[in-house]
Structure formats: structure tokens, C-alpha cells
Design a protein around this motif. Structure first.
Motif, PDB file in Angstrom:
ATOM      1  N   ASP A   1      -5.693  -2.898  -8.154  1.00  0.00           N
ATOM      2  CA  ASP A   1      -4.854  -1.982  -7.377  1.00  0.00           C
ATOM      3  C   ASP A   1      -4.995  -0.557  -7.899  1.00  0.00           C
ATOM      4  O   ASP A   1      -5.333   0.352  -7.152  1.00  0.00           O
ATOM      5  CB  ASP A   1      -3.382  -2.413  -7.415  1.00  0.00           C
ATOM      6  CG  ASP A   1      -3.139  -3.664  -6.588  1.00  0.00           C
ATOM      7  OD1 ASP A   1      -3.959  -3.991  -5.706  1.00  0.00           O
ATOM      8  OD2 ASP A   1      -2.114  -4.328  -6.832  1.00  0.00           O
ATOM      9  N   ILE A   2      -4.716  -0.375  -9.189  1.00  0.00           N
ATOM     10  CA  ILE A   2      -4.880   0.950  -9.807  1.00  0.00           C
ATOM     11  C   ILE A   2      -5.497   0.748 -11.181  1.00  0.00           C
ATOM     12  O   ILE A   2      -4.976   0.007 -12.012  1.00  0.00           O
ATOM     13  CB  ILE A   2      -3.547   1.715  -9.918  1.00  0.00           C
ATOM     14  CG1 ILE A   2      -2.978   1.977  -8.524  1.00  0.00           C
ATOM     15  CG2 ILE A   2      -3.755   3.038 -10.672  1.00  0.00           C
ATOM     16  CD1 ILE A   2      -1.641   2.701  -8.503  1.00  0.00           C
TER      17      ILE A   2
ATOM     18  N   GLN B   1       1.592   1.750  -3.631  1.00  0.00           N
ATOM     19  CA  GLN B   1       0.342   2.142  -4.285  1.00  0.00           C
ATOM     20  C   GLN B   1       0.023   3.610  -4.003  1.00  0.00           C
ATOM     21  O   GLN B   1      -0.339   4.364  -4.910  1.00  0.00           O
ATOM     22  CB  GLN B   1      -0.813   1.257  -3.808  1.00  0.00           C
ATOM     23  CG  GLN B   1      -2.126   1.578  -4.470  1.00  0.00           C
ATOM     24  CD  GLN B   1      -3.257   0.733  -3.932  1.00  0.00           C
ATOM     25  OE1 GLN B   1      -3.294   0.398  -2.740  1.00  0.00           O
ATOM     26  NE2 GLN B   1      -4.179   0.372  -4.795  1.00  0.00           N
ATOM     27  N   SER B   2       0.163   4.017  -2.775  1.00  0.00           N
ATOM     28  CA  SER B   2      -0.097   5.406  -2.406  1.00  0.00           C
ATOM     29  C   SER B   2       0.878   6.354  -3.103  1.00  0.00           C
ATOM     30  O   SER B   2       0.489   7.423  -3.591  1.00  0.00           O
ATOM     31  CB  SER B   2       0.002   5.564  -0.885  1.00  0.00           C
ATOM     32  OG  SER B   2      -0.248   6.887  -0.505  1.00  0.00           O
TER      33      SER B   2
ATOM     34  N   SER C   1      -0.079   6.498  -6.798  1.00  0.00           N
ATOM     35  CA  SER C   1      -1.303   7.288  -6.933  1.00  0.00           C
ATOM     36  C   SER C   1      -0.990   8.780  -6.832  1.00  0.00           C
ATOM     37  O   SER C   1      -1.503   9.597  -7.608  1.00  0.00           O
ATOM     38  CB  SER C   1      -2.317   6.883  -5.862  1.00  0.00           C
ATOM     39  OG  SER C   1      -3.475   7.680  -5.945  1.00  0.00           O
TER      40      SER C   1
ATOM     41  N   CYS D   1      -7.896   3.965  -7.255  1.00  0.00           N
ATOM     42  CA  CYS D   1      -7.211   2.949  -6.449  1.00  0.00           C
ATOM     43  C   CYS D   1      -8.243   1.999  -5.836  1.00  0.00           C
ATOM     44  O   CYS D   1      -9.330   2.429  -5.447  1.00  0.00           O
ATOM     45  CB  CYS D   1      -6.409   3.602  -5.327  1.00  0.00           C
ATOM     46  SG  CYS D   1      -4.971   4.494  -5.906  1.00  0.00           S
ATOM     47  N   GLU D   2      -7.880   0.731  -5.757  1.00  0.00           N
ATOM     48  CA  GLU D   2      -8.729  -0.286  -5.147  1.00  0.00           C
ATOM     49  C   GLU D   2     -10.114  -0.333  -5.793  1.00  0.00           C
ATOM     50  O   GLU D   2     -11.130  -0.435  -5.106  1.00  0.00           O
ATOM     51  CB  GLU D   2      -8.854  -0.044  -3.636  1.00  0.00           C
ATOM     52  CG  GLU D   2      -7.543  -0.060  -2.888  1.00  0.00           C
ATOM     53  CD  GLU D   2      -6.879  -1.428  -2.853  1.00  0.00           C
ATOM     54  OE1 GLU D   2      -7.589  -2.446  -2.787  1.00  0.00           O
ATOM     55  OE2 GLU D   2      -5.645  -1.483  -2.900  1.00  0.00           O
TER      56      GLU D   2
ATOM     57  N   HIS E   1       0.812  -1.220   0.000  1.00  0.00           N
ATOM     58  CA  HIS E   1       0.000   0.000   0.000  1.00  0.00           C
ATOM     59  C   HIS E   1       0.846   1.272   0.000  1.00  0.00           C
ATOM     60  O   HIS E   1       0.396   2.317  -0.452  1.00  0.00           O
ATOM     61  CB  HIS E   1      -1.018   0.002   1.154  1.00  0.00           C
ATOM     62  CG  HIS E   1      -0.436   0.318   2.484  1.00  0.00           C
ATOM     63  ND1 HIS E   1       0.161  -0.627   3.281  1.00  0.00           N
ATOM     64  CD2 HIS E   1      -0.357   1.487   3.148  1.00  0.00           C
ATOM     65  CE1 HIS E   1       0.583  -0.046   4.394  1.00  0.00           C
ATOM     66  NE2 HIS E   1       0.289   1.233   4.337  1.00  0.00           N
TER      67      HIS E   1
END
Length: 134
Positions: A75-76, A40-41, A44, A56-57, A37
Motif C-alpha cells: 500500500d505504502i 491511502q490517498s 500519501s 504508493c502501490e 484508497h
């Protein structure tokens, strides 16, 4: 018809040529060993900073005979362009099968991005698929 296909192909290449430098930038700064995460953050944040619309998600229903049997989660998701599937382990056959299912469900290419000792990527779905009419 050709114009629409060409637009899809341009979006595909533009998106992927923008994503790889962002992924490398993140890895150069954060290095390996983080939780998924976190990457991912970070991705993003950089997509937003570069005006690339994404979710996202993203959750979507999985149907069997028009009956929901469960939910998938991306995920994205970059609408109409591609799906980014992030991993913190080396890319495996299981990861590729998961990405192939997403590619089939959305008829979009999926890029698996693995943040391990270095950045690994694997693309499911060929650019030429985008030339087919929807």
C-alpha cells in the motif's frame, strides 16, 4: 557498523512517531466508513506534505527459484524504513500473515493500520531487527 545501525533505528522511530499522528489526524477528519484508497490517498498527501519519501502501490516480483511466480503490492512503501499496510476491516490473522510476508520480503518492519470504528495499529517486525547488519 554501529553508526549505520543507529541511523536505521533513529529512522525507524522517527518514521513511526510521525506516522501515528498523521493517521489519527486523517481519522479525526474523515472518520470511519471510507474506502481504503481514500485513506491511502489522504496518508500519501500528508506524508508528502511532511517531506517523507514514499511510494504508493509499490509492485514487486515474488520469486521461486529465481523465477517470477507473481507480484506483491505494498500500500505504502517508505524506502529503507517501513511498509504501511492499510485496512478498513479489523486487523485479522490473515492481515498479520500478509504483513509478515512483506516484512520477510523486504527485511523491514510493517505497520498495519486499520480504519474501523477507531484506528487500530499492529507492528510486524521488531525495532531490534533493524540493529542487525544487512
Amino acid at each position: 557498523m554501529i553508526r549505520k545501525s543507529l541511523q536505521k533505528l533513529v529512522l525507524y522511530y522517527t518514521t513511526h512517531t510521525m506516522i501515528l499522528p498523521l493517521v489519527k489526524y486523517i481519522f479525526d477528519r474523515l472518520g470511519p466508513g471510507r474506502r481504503e484508497h481514500i485513506y491511502q490517498s489522504a496518508l500519501s498527501h500528508l506524508l508528502h506534505k511532511n517531506n517523507i519519501e514514499h511510494v504508493c502501490e509499490h509492485t514487486y516480483p515474488i520469486l521461486l527459484d529465481n523465477h517470477p511466480v507473481g507480484y506483491g503490492r505494498l500500500d505504502i512503501y517508505i524506502p529503507g524504513q517501513c511498509i504501511l499496510e492499510l485496512k478498513i476491516t479489523p486487523i485479522s490473522l490473515t492481515h498479520k500473515a500478509q504483513a509478515a510476508a512483506y516484512a520477510n520480503d523486504f527485511n523491514l518492519p510493517v505497520m498495519i493500520i486499520s480504519f474501523t470504528k477507531n484506528v487500530q495499529t499492529h507492528l510486524i517486525g521488531q525495532p531490534c531487527k533493524l540493529l542487525e547488519d544487512s
